[in-house]
Design a protein around this motif. Structure first.
Motif, short mmCIF file in Angstrom:
data_model
loop_
_atom_site.label_atom_id
_atom_site.label_comp_id
_atom_site.label_asym_id
_atom_site.label_seq_id
_atom_site.Cartn_x
_atom_site.Cartn_y
_atom_site.Cartn_z
N SER A 1 -5.19 51.40 -2.03
CA SER A 1 -6.17 50.83 -2.93
C SER A 1 -7.47 50.61 -2.17
O SER A 1 -7.46 50.14 -1.05
CB SER A 1 -5.62 49.52 -3.46
OG SER A 1 -6.55 48.92 -4.31
N HIS A 2 -8.57 50.96 -2.77
CA HIS A 2 -9.87 50.87 -2.13
C HIS A 2 -10.87 50.03 -2.92
O HIS A 2 -12.04 50.01 -2.61
CB HIS A 2 -10.48 52.26 -1.98
CG HIS A 2 -9.80 53.12 -0.98
ND1 HIS A 2 -8.58 53.69 -1.20
CD2 HIS A 2 -10.17 53.50 0.26
CE1 HIS A 2 -8.24 54.40 -0.15
NE2 HIS A 2 -9.17 54.30 0.75
N ARG A 7 -7.25 45.14 -2.36
CA ARG A 7 -6.78 45.21 -0.97
C ARG A 7 -6.44 43.82 -0.46
O ARG A 7 -5.41 43.60 0.15
CB ARG A 7 -7.85 45.84 -0.07
CG ARG A 7 -8.10 47.28 -0.38
CD ARG A 7 -9.08 47.86 0.58
NE ARG A 7 -10.37 47.19 0.50
CZ ARG A 7 -11.51 47.71 0.90
NH1 ARG A 7 -11.54 48.90 1.43
NH2 ARG A 7 -12.62 47.06 0.81
N TYR A 12 -1.26 47.40 -2.22
CA TYR A 12 -1.37 48.55 -1.33
C TYR A 12 0.02 49.02 -0.96
O TYR A 12 1.01 48.33 -1.22
CB TYR A 12 -2.15 48.19 -0.06
CG TYR A 12 -1.33 47.35 0.89
CD1 TYR A 12 -0.60 47.94 1.91
CD2 TYR A 12 -1.25 45.98 0.75
CE1 TYR A 12 0.17 47.19 2.76
CE2 TYR A 12 -0.47 45.23 1.60
CZ TYR A 12 0.23 45.84 2.60
OH TYR A 12 1.01 45.09 3.44
N GLN A 38 -3.39 45.51 8.12
CA GLN A 38 -4.31 44.77 7.26
C GLN A 38 -4.55 43.38 7.83
O GLN A 38 -3.81 42.92 8.70
CB GLN A 38 -3.77 44.67 5.83
CG GLN A 38 -2.61 43.70 5.70
CD GLN A 38 -2.13 43.52 4.29
OE1 GLN A 38 -1.05 43.95 3.98
NE2 GLN A 38 -2.92 42.89 3.45
N ALA A 119 -5.20 49.42 5.75
CA ALA A 119 -5.29 48.71 4.47
C ALA A 119 -6.16 47.47 4.66
O ALA A 119 -5.80 46.36 4.28
CB ALA A 119 -3.90 48.35 3.97
N ASP A 141 -7.02 61.00 7.12
CA ASP A 141 -7.00 60.91 5.65
C ASP A 141 -6.21 62.07 5.04
O ASP A 141 -6.62 62.67 4.06
CB ASP A 141 -8.42 60.84 5.08
CG ASP A 141 -9.13 59.56 5.51
OD1 ASP A 141 -8.43 58.57 5.78
OD2 ASP A 141 -10.36 59.56 5.56
N GLY A 159 -9.41 51.78 4.48
CA GLY A 159 -9.03 52.95 3.70
C GLY A 159 -8.76 54.20 4.52
O GLY A 159 -8.42 55.23 3.94
N GLU A 160 -8.88 54.15 5.83
CA GLU A 160 -8.65 55.34 6.66
C GLU A 160 -7.18 55.47 7.03
O GLU A 160 -6.45 54.49 7.10
CB GLU A 160 -9.45 55.27 7.96
CG GLU A 160 -10.91 55.56 7.80
CD GLU A 160 -11.61 55.63 9.15
OE1 GLU A 160 -12.55 56.42 9.25
OE2 GLU A 160 -11.23 54.91 10.09
#
Length: 178
Positions: A1-2, A7, A12, A38, A119, A141, A159-160
């Motif tokens: 999820s971005h 997030r 996620y 995260q 995340a 990615d 997000g990477e």
């Protein structure tokens, strides 16, 4: 999820889709070798990370940084700031151990593929390394890249995802992810 607070609020997860054909025969590629990184926040309004979570597990110390919204914003923008050290109500000195994910090397001396997913909620990167190991970045990615060998760390942003190959040692002592 971005997007937005998804997030931060925990919406996620990892979805690993593998090629039908094995790409490299001598690399052990197990989807279980995935790390989801995260931050953890005390609340949705206080955007100072309390801990970094690895596959949902984290650790807190006896104190934590607290500050005004403007100070937090300046810090996250890289402009510096002043924080107060306060007692961390989540710290339990009787139970300080954290059960981080353990990845078992069943074939020492072989290369293992790991997927490292950011995340991350805020727009500041995490630095990732593995004690006493170098590794090769092979994808970013989910797209294959020209291999970048002999890395001792990588920076992971929101997000990477990086795919790395770790050449394990023939005599293996545990290496910690940092």
């Amino acid at each position: 999820s971005h997007v937005g607070a998804q997030r931060t609020n925990g919406a996620y997860g990892a979805l690993i889709i593998k090629n039908k054909k094995k790409v490299i025969d001598d690399v052990i590629d197990d989807a279980a070798n995935t790390l989801v990184l995260q931050e953890w926040y005390e609340s949705s309004t206080n955007q100072v990370p309390v801990s970094i979570l690895i596959n949902g597990a984290g650790r807190v110390g006896p104190t934590q940084n607290t500050g005004e919204d403007e100070a937090i914003s300046n810090h996250l923008k890289g402009n510096g700031s002043f924080f107060n050290q306060t007692e961390n109500k989540h710290f339990n000195p009787e139970n300080f151990a954290t059960n981080y994910t353990v990845f078992h090397v069943k074939q020492p001396g072989k290369s293992y593929r790991f997927r490292v997913i950011g995340a991350i909620s805020q727009n500041f990167p995490l630095r990732v390394s593995i004690d006493d190991h170098k590794f090769t970045a092979i994808a970013m990615d989910s797209l294959n890249i020209e291999p970048v060998p002999d890395l001792t760390y990588l920076w992971l942003a929101a997000g990477e995802r990086y795919d790395i190959e770790v050449q394990t040692k023939k005599r293996y002592n545990s290496g910690r992810l940092r």
